[in-house]
Design an enzyme around this catalytic site. Structure first.
Site, PDB file in Angstrom:
ATOM      1  N   CYS A 141      26.969 -11.514 -11.021  1.00  0.00           N
ATOM      2  CA  CYS A 141      26.768 -10.387 -10.110  1.00  0.00           C
ATOM      3  C   CYS A 141      27.389 -10.670  -8.740  1.00  0.00           C
ATOM      4  CB  CYS A 141      25.280 -10.031 -10.041  1.00  0.00           C
ATOM      5  SG  CYS A 141      24.973  -8.286  -9.631  1.00  0.00           S
ATOM      6  N   LYS A 179      22.607 -18.949 -10.915  1.00  0.00           N
ATOM      7  CA  LYS A 179      23.106 -18.157  -9.794  1.00  0.00           C
ATOM      8  C   LYS A 179      22.845 -18.893  -8.480  1.00  0.00           C
ATOM      9  CE  LYS A 179      22.962 -13.254  -8.410  1.00  0.00           C
ATOM     10  NZ  LYS A 179      22.309 -11.951  -8.715  1.00  0.00           N
ATOM     11  N   GLU A 195      23.884  -9.943 -17.171  1.00  0.00           N
ATOM     12  CA  GLU A 195      22.932 -10.666 -16.343  1.00  0.00           C
ATOM     13  C   GLU A 195      21.508 -10.330 -16.782  1.00  0.00           C
ATOM     14  OE1 GLU A 195      21.833 -11.040 -11.554  1.00  0.00           O
ATOM     15  OE2 GLU A 195      23.019  -9.339 -12.273  1.00  0.00           O
TER      16      GLU A 195
END
Length: 320
Positions: free
Chosen positions: A178, A133, A46
């Site tokens: 994540c 995300k 990430e």
């Protein structure tokens, strides 16, 4: 006939918000994965390009933002990249020259908004897709925008068989960033699309993360490739926030890693790699996906569609 591909996970940090140095690092580690381990696919963490601003506050409190924080955001935003851009072209070149399919976490800048994004880059076709995300975690929401339903790709990729020349291996892959991995409906969507290689770029180095990755591999009957940053204070600008400003040390660990590769039955194939930069690799026997779905297919024979209903909003919201 073997239904196997060779995959690598890279554990490394951004080079102090320096884009040229970070791209050089991406090339060096991709070549290492290819030349040492024979990688056909490599997953980077990430925010590998652009950086993860661990410990930063950007001068914010509820109801106020200070000028120094605005300047810090300016520096961070200038380290982000646009899509398309010369940076994407450089990643395409690295992918083409090494013949490695790249999954790379980046900080994307779209006009005045930043997004935590993953780009997919194919050796033959170049940049093919991105995923933004959906929900930045906690204070990340003050610096990153939210993705939407228009960037949830599950890509079909055909690789050459590493063991049987002249034959190919086809697979489906996706990326979940994540703490998106704690969103059950997002996981369910990817399972419903048949993902087999579930990439999980992250900066979560907690021991509990390993349990999360094992659970997802077992739940989705998929390979989980989790790429975490390993970062020390020296990997950030000299004035970057740290846990203890009175005890600065270039070797203090900011993000401890924990990159791992897990098969669809929960077996750890490589890693977890902790407290160092490096590349881990494994053979992915894609037939293990069907071996696992023999007794668990959470969007198939182990679903109860007569009791529960799941759908992606159609048409999905449109992003830039």
């Amino acid at each position: 006939m073997a239904n196997i591909i060779r995959a690598s996970v890279v554990q490394a940090a951004t080079a102090a918000y320096s884009l040229p140095e970070t791209l050089d690092k991406l090339e060096r580690l991709t070549r290492l994965a290819k030349e040492r381990d024979g990688a056909q696919l490599a997953v980077f963490p990430e925010a590998f390009i652009g950086g993860y601003p661990k410990m930063s506050t950007f001068g914010m409190v509820v109801g106020d933002r200070d000028p120094a924080g605005r300047d810090e955001f300016l520096r961070y935003a200038k380290a982000a990249i646009e899509i398309p851009s010369p940076t994407i072209s450089r990643i395409e070149q690295i992918s083409k020259e090494t013949n490695v399919f790249l999954v790379v976490g980046v900080i994307e800048r779209d006009n005045g908004t930043l997004y935590c994004t993953v780009v997919f880059v194919d050796p033959e076709h170049g940049y093919v897709a991105k995923h933004r995300k959906l929900v930045p975690t906690a204070m990340e929401r003050t610096i990153w925008g939210q993705g939407d339903g228009s960037t949830l790709p599950v890509l079909t990729k055909t690789f050459e068989s590493p063991s049987t020349p002249g034959t190919t291996v086809q697979t489906k892959l996706s990326a979940t960033i994540c703490w998106e991995n704690y969103m059950p409906l997002l996981r369910t969507y990817y399972y419903s699309q048949g993902t087999q290689i579930y990439c999980a770029p992250t900066v979560d180095a907690r021991p509990a993360w390993q349990h999360t990755m094992t659970h997802i591999a077992l739940e989705g009957r998929c390979f989980v490739l989790s790429a975490c940053q390993f970062a020390q204070e020296k990997d950030y600008p000299a004035d970057h926030a740290v846990a203890n400003a009175n005890a600065r040390d270039p070797n203090n660990v900011m993000i401890a890693g924990g990159s791992v590769i897990i098969n669809p039955l929960g077996k750890v194939l490589a890693g977890p790699l902790l407290n160092e930069e490096g590349v881990i690799s494994a053979d992915l026997d894609l037939d293990d996906v069907l071996r696992g779905k023999f007794d668990l297919d959470v969007t198939g024979h182990y679903a109860r569609n007569d009791v529960f209903e799941f759908r992606l909003r159609d048409p999905p919201s449109s992003g830039s």
